[in-house]
Design a protein around this motif. Structure first.
Motif, PDB file in Angstrom:
ATOM      1  N   TRP A 169       0.855  -1.196   0.000  1.00 28.89           N
ATOM      2  CA  TRP A 169       0.000   0.000   0.000  1.00 28.89           C
ATOM      3  C   TRP A 169       0.881   1.233   0.000  1.00 28.89           C
ATOM      4  N   ALA A 170       0.749   2.055  -1.034  1.00 25.92           N
ATOM      5  CA  ALA A 170       1.470   3.323  -1.106  1.00 25.92           C
ATOM      6  C   ALA A 170       0.667   4.401  -0.388  1.00 25.92           C
ATOM      7  N   LEU A 171       1.354   5.265   0.334  1.00 23.85           N
ATOM      8  CA  LEU A 171       0.656   6.368   0.996  1.00 23.85           C
ATOM      9  C   LEU A 171       0.252   7.422  -0.035  1.00 23.85           C
ATOM     10  N   GLY A 172      -0.972   7.945   0.112  1.00 32.40           N
ATOM     11  CA  GLY A 172      -1.449   9.061  -0.687  1.00 32.40           C
ATOM     12  C   GLY A 172      -1.555  10.303   0.171  1.00 32.40           C
ATOM     13  N   ARG A 217      -0.705  -1.950  12.150  1.00 32.74           N
ATOM     14  CA  ARG A 217      -1.608  -3.099  12.015  1.00 32.74           C
ATOM     15  C   ARG A 217      -1.402  -3.820  10.687  1.00 32.74           C
ATOM     16  N   LEU A 218      -1.257  -3.037   9.617  1.00 33.87           N
ATOM     17  CA  LEU A 218      -1.074  -3.653   8.302  1.00 33.87           C
ATOM     18  C   LEU A 218       0.264  -4.377   8.222  1.00 33.87           C
ATOM     19  N   ASN A 219       1.305  -3.756   8.742  1.00 29.31           N
ATOM     20  CA  ASN A 219       2.616  -4.414   8.712  1.00 29.31           C
ATOM     21  C   ASN A 219       2.606  -5.706   9.521  1.00 29.31           C
ATOM     22  N   GLN A 220       1.874  -5.705  10.630  1.00 31.66           N
ATOM     23  CA  GLN A 220       1.761  -6.930  11.419  1.00 31.66           C
ATOM     24  C   GLN A 220       1.040  -8.025  10.651  1.00 31.66           C
ATOM     25  N   ALA A 221       0.185  -7.628   9.707  1.00 28.68           N
ATOM     26  CA  ALA A 221      -0.518  -8.587   8.864  1.00 28.68           C
ATOM     27  C   ALA A 221       0.249  -8.864   7.567  1.00 28.68           C
ATOM     28  N   ASN A 222       1.511  -8.418   7.514  1.00 31.59           N
ATOM     29  CA  ASN A 222       2.351  -8.615   6.335  1.00 31.59           C
ATOM     30  C   ASN A 222       1.802  -7.881   5.119  1.00 31.59           C
ATOM     31  N   ILE A 223       1.242  -6.695   5.372  1.00 27.72           N
ATOM     32  CA  ILE A 223       0.840  -5.771   4.310  1.00 27.72           C
ATOM     33  C   ILE A 223       1.780  -4.573   4.415  1.00 27.72           C
ATOM     34  N   HIS A 224       2.552  -4.335   3.367  1.00 29.54           N
ATOM     35  CA  HIS A 224       3.664  -3.399   3.437  1.00 29.54           C
ATOM     36  C   HIS A 224       3.225  -1.982   3.063  1.00 29.54           C
ATOM     37  N   VAL A 225       3.548  -1.008   3.921  1.00 30.51           N
ATOM     38  CA  VAL A 225       3.201   0.398   3.717  1.00 30.51           C
ATOM     39  C   VAL A 225       4.454   1.126   3.224  1.00 30.51           C
ATOM     40  N   LEU A 226       4.346   1.768   2.039  1.00 29.73           N
ATOM     41  CA  LEU A 226       5.521   2.326   1.376  1.00 29.73           C
ATOM     42  C   LEU A 226       5.362   3.809   1.067  1.00 29.73           C
ATOM     43  N   ASP A 237       8.139   2.174   4.910  1.00 34.30           N
ATOM     44  CA  ASP A 237       9.359   1.749   4.232  1.00 34.30           C
ATOM     45  C   ASP A 237       9.511   2.473   2.902  1.00 34.30           C
ATOM     46  N   PRO A 238      10.771   2.775   2.489  1.00 34.69           N
ATOM     47  CA  PRO A 238      10.975   3.408   1.189  1.00 34.69           C
ATOM     48  C   PRO A 238      10.770   2.446   0.029  1.00 34.69           C
ATOM     49  N   TYR A 239      11.061   1.168   0.274  1.00 31.61           N
ATOM     50  CA  TYR A 239      10.848   0.136  -0.749  1.00 31.61           C
ATOM     51  C   TYR A 239      10.803  -1.213  -0.053  1.00 31.61           C
ATOM     52  N   ILE A 240      10.409  -2.211  -0.800  1.00 28.86           N
ATOM     53  CA  ILE A 240      10.352  -3.566  -0.262  1.00 28.86           C
ATOM     54  C   ILE A 240      10.835  -4.527  -1.332  1.00 28.86           C
ATOM     55  N   LEU A 241      11.557  -5.541  -0.916  1.00 32.75           N
ATOM     56  CA  LEU A 241      11.965  -6.634  -1.804  1.00 32.75           C
ATOM     57  C   LEU A 241      11.132  -7.853  -1.476  1.00 32.75           C
ATOM     58  N   LEU A 242      10.442  -8.385  -2.463  1.00 36.86           N
ATOM     59  CA  LEU A 242       9.539  -9.509  -2.249  1.00 36.86           C
ATOM     60  C   LEU A 242       9.962 -10.680  -3.114  1.00 36.86           C
ATOM     61  N   ASP A 243       9.924 -11.851  -2.531  1.00 34.64           N
ATOM     62  CA  ASP A 243      10.189 -13.085  -3.274  1.00 34.64           C
ATOM     63  C   ASP A 243       8.851 -13.619  -3.776  1.00 34.64           C
ATOM     64  N   ILE A 248      11.410  -9.213  -6.550  1.00 31.10           N
ATOM     65  CA  ILE A 248      10.628  -8.077  -7.043  1.00 31.10           C
ATOM     66  C   ILE A 248      10.805  -6.903  -6.089  1.00 31.10           C
ATOM     67  N   MET A 249      11.269  -5.780  -6.640  1.00 33.58           N
ATOM     68  CA  MET A 249      11.449  -4.569  -5.858  1.00 33.58           C
ATOM     69  C   MET A 249      10.296  -3.625  -6.133  1.00 33.58           C
ATOM     70  N   ILE A 250       9.675  -3.122  -5.061  1.00 27.23           N
ATOM     71  CA  ILE A 250       8.558  -2.187  -5.191  1.00 27.23           C
ATOM     72  C   ILE A 250       8.872  -0.957  -4.350  1.00 27.23           C
ATOM     73  N   THR A 251       8.727   0.207  -4.967  1.00 29.98           N
ATOM     74  CA  THR A 251       8.886   1.462  -4.243  1.00 29.98           C
ATOM     75  C   THR A 251       7.686   2.344  -4.519  1.00 29.98           C
ATOM     76  N   ALA A 252       7.527   3.395  -3.723  1.00 23.11           N
ATOM     77  CA  ALA A 252       6.338   4.238  -3.852  1.00 23.11           C
ATOM     78  C   ALA A 252       6.684   5.684  -3.528  1.00 23.11           C
ATOM     79  N   PHE A 253       5.910   6.588  -4.136  1.00 21.30           N
ATOM     80  CA  PHE A 253       6.092   8.023  -3.930  1.00 21.30           C
ATOM     81  C   PHE A 253       4.731   8.689  -3.762  1.00 21.30           C
ATOM     82  N   CYS A 254       4.747   9.851  -3.092  1.00 16.29           N
ATOM     83  CA  CYS A 254       3.513  10.606  -2.867  1.00 16.29           C
ATOM     84  C   CYS A 254       3.720  12.055  -3.254  1.00 16.29           C
ATOM     85  N   ILE A 255       2.741  12.630  -3.929  1.00 18.02           N
ATOM     86  CA  ILE A 255       2.789  14.036  -4.323  1.00 18.02           C
ATOM     87  C   ILE A 255       3.056  14.897  -3.099  1.00 18.02           C
ATOM     88  N   ASN A 256       3.870  15.939  -3.277  1.00 17.70           N
ATOM     89  CA  ASN A 256       4.464  16.590  -2.099  1.00 17.70           C
ATOM     90  C   ASN A 256       3.984  18.011  -1.857  1.00 17.70           C
TER      91      ASN A 256
END
Length: 498
Positions: A85-88, A108-117, A134-140, A146-154
């Motif tokens: 989940w990317a932050l908006g 709560r989401l991270n505890q459920a293995n849902i990654h907030v980026l 997290d700035p990015y996550i590496l997933l097997d 697989i590398m996933i990163t996310a950005f939010c309008i500033n």
């Protein structure tokens, strides 16, 4: 939305199913329809499945907790799926309580293995991402890295929380060496920003010989056509739809195929979600009828529109003000005329759901010019997503020009048809004052309205209760049933480009 569809004859063991959605804005029922569609289509337990949410889960009609519960239910049904989940910008909220809810939700989401980026969110003291994101996550996934990163309008102001959102392109450029060092089998970017920002990320990556396999956009509330050449796709906001991709791996390059556009309206709701949704809808009366559809209140995000002036005229009237202004982001859905349609609380909440009060302040012509210059500054650069734009009461007219740098500038302001600036765009009567009704968001100086931050302001009360804009809309829609003929278009503020 059109999608480039390339169906494969056979699904390989290392193919990855990707589901992309964004900008739910607490449309919990539609979100749960889409989550039901994921459960229906994903392999058993979510094997080789990646679910990407582009952000802005919050700010909307339904209880925000329903959206969180929806994802936790999805996790239970698909224990092997990877979820990010990317932050908006709206997920941070507008006060400390909203931010604390976001932090707790992230935990709560991270505890459920849902990654907030969110790679460009930084703690102002450490200069690093805060611990809860997290700035990015590496997933097997399917034996691939697989590398996933996310950005939010500033453009939102977070410094009071010791946070900041850095420039997206600069942040991404600073990550290029990390990406090259990791050398992932696949790179996916979630970019909660306008389409031109996603295009810039693609261009930066090409200049440095990095090929993102997929850029999933968010924040755009209008439909955005896909750009397969730049591997960029924008699911529709408010959980209207979701995109399904198939990612396959070859010796020379990866393939990303868009295999389906999934519409929330046509997806059956999984019974797992039914009880919590129906309980909320009954409790708040979302299906309660309000009035017949009479006015055709179209909405435009970056231009004056009937819905915008309809709402601001109610603000102006109740405040007994000279003019009224409203941040365009509060209007989330049109109230189009439909013959024989009975508008419900849900329909009106879709148009304006924020429990926003009204404030008043006195503005001089000089301040008004600064306000409108900020509103039109990006008019010629952000044709579809000018977040600084203001909706105005119908008695306002603007004449706008494009300067040599392509920024918008105010040439003339008219109030009740009378100009308040001379031929050189200077105030004709600098001492004049106008009582203005407006929302607290721009009144507090957000999104460039710094000229308003320190001015005295008054919050409207009636019987010691806040006067909320959404309540004025409900009353006005009821009154419109007896004041207008069916299909009438409401007159709106005028803006002329020269």
């Amino acid at each position: 939305m059109l999608c480039v569809i390339k169906r494969k004859n056979m699904e390989k063991d290392n193919d990855i199913n990707i589901f992309a959605l964004t900008d739910c804005h607490q449309e919990a029922r539609k979100l749960c329809n889409l989550l039901s569609g994921i459960i229906r289509r994903a392999p058993a337990n979510g094997k080789n499945t990646l679910i990407c949410d582009g952000g802005d889960m919050f700010k909307g009609i339904y209880d925000r907790e329903l959206c969180v519960s929806g994802y936790l239910t999805l996790r239970q049904q698909l224990p092997e799926a990877k979820i990010v989940w990317a932050l908006g910008n709206n997920d941070f909220g507008f006060n400390n309580e909203h931010l604390e809810f976001l932090k707790n939700t992230s935990t709560r989401l991270n505890q459920a293995n849902i990654h907030v980026l969110c790679a460009n969110l930084k703690d102002t003291e450490t200069g690093r991402c805060p611990k809860w994101v997290d700035p990015y996550i590496l997933l097997d996934i399917a034996g691939k890295k697989i590398m996933i990163t996310a950005f939010c309008i500033n453009y939102i102001r977070l410094q009071k929380y010791n946070l900041r959102l850095d420039d997206i392109s600069q942040t991404f450029s600073g990550m290029l060496n990390i990406i090259k060092h990791i050398s992932p089998d696949g790179l996916i970017i979630l970019n909660h920003a306008l389409r031109n920002s996603s295009s810039e990320l693609w261009n930066i990556s090409q200049r440095h010989n990095i090929l993102p396999d997929l850029i999933i956009g968010g924040h755009e509330h209008s439909e955005v056509a896909p750009n397969p050449q730049q591997h960029t796709y924008y699911p529709q906001a408010f959980s209207r739809n979701m995109l399904q991709f198939k990612m396959s791996f070859n010796t020379t390059r990866n393939n990303i195929d868009c295999v389906e556009v999934i519409n929330s309206k046509t997806e059956p709701l999984n019974p797992l979600f039914t009880s919590m949704l129906e309980t909320f809808e009954a409790r708040v009366g979302l299906n309660i009828p309000v009035a017949r559809s009479v006015l055709d209140l179209q909405r435009s995000y970056s231009d004056f529109c009937p819905l915008g002036s309809f709402v601001t005229d109610q603000m102006r009237t109740v405040a007994k003000a000279d003019i009224a202004l409203l941040s365009t982001g509060y209007l989330t859905h049109a109230l189009r005329y439909e013959k024989d349609k009975i508008l419900t609380i849900y329909n009106l909440e879709r148009a304006f759901s924020a429990p926003t009060p009204i404030q008043t302040m006195v503005l001089t012509p000089k301040i008004l010019k600064a306000v409108f210059n900020n509103a039109v500054r990006y008019r010629y650069l952000q044709l579809y997503g000018n977040t600084r734009f203001l909706q105005c009461s119908k008695n306002i007219g603007l004449i706008c020009k494009k300067n040599l740098d392509n920024y918008g500038e105010i040439k003339q302001i008219l109030i009740n048809g009378e100009p308040i600036l001379d031929d050189d765009a200077n105030p004709l009567h600098p001492e004049d004052e106008y009582l203005c009704a407006l929302d607290p968001f721009i009144a507090s100086g957000e999104i460039g309205y710094d000229m308003l931050r320190t001015l005295p302001k008054e919050t409207l009360l009636k019987n010691n209760q806040l006067i909320r804009i959404k309540d004025l809309i409900i009353k006005a829609v009821k009154d419109a049933e007896h004041q207008y003929t069916e299909g009438s278009t409401y007159p709106h503020a005028n803006l002329i480009d020269v």
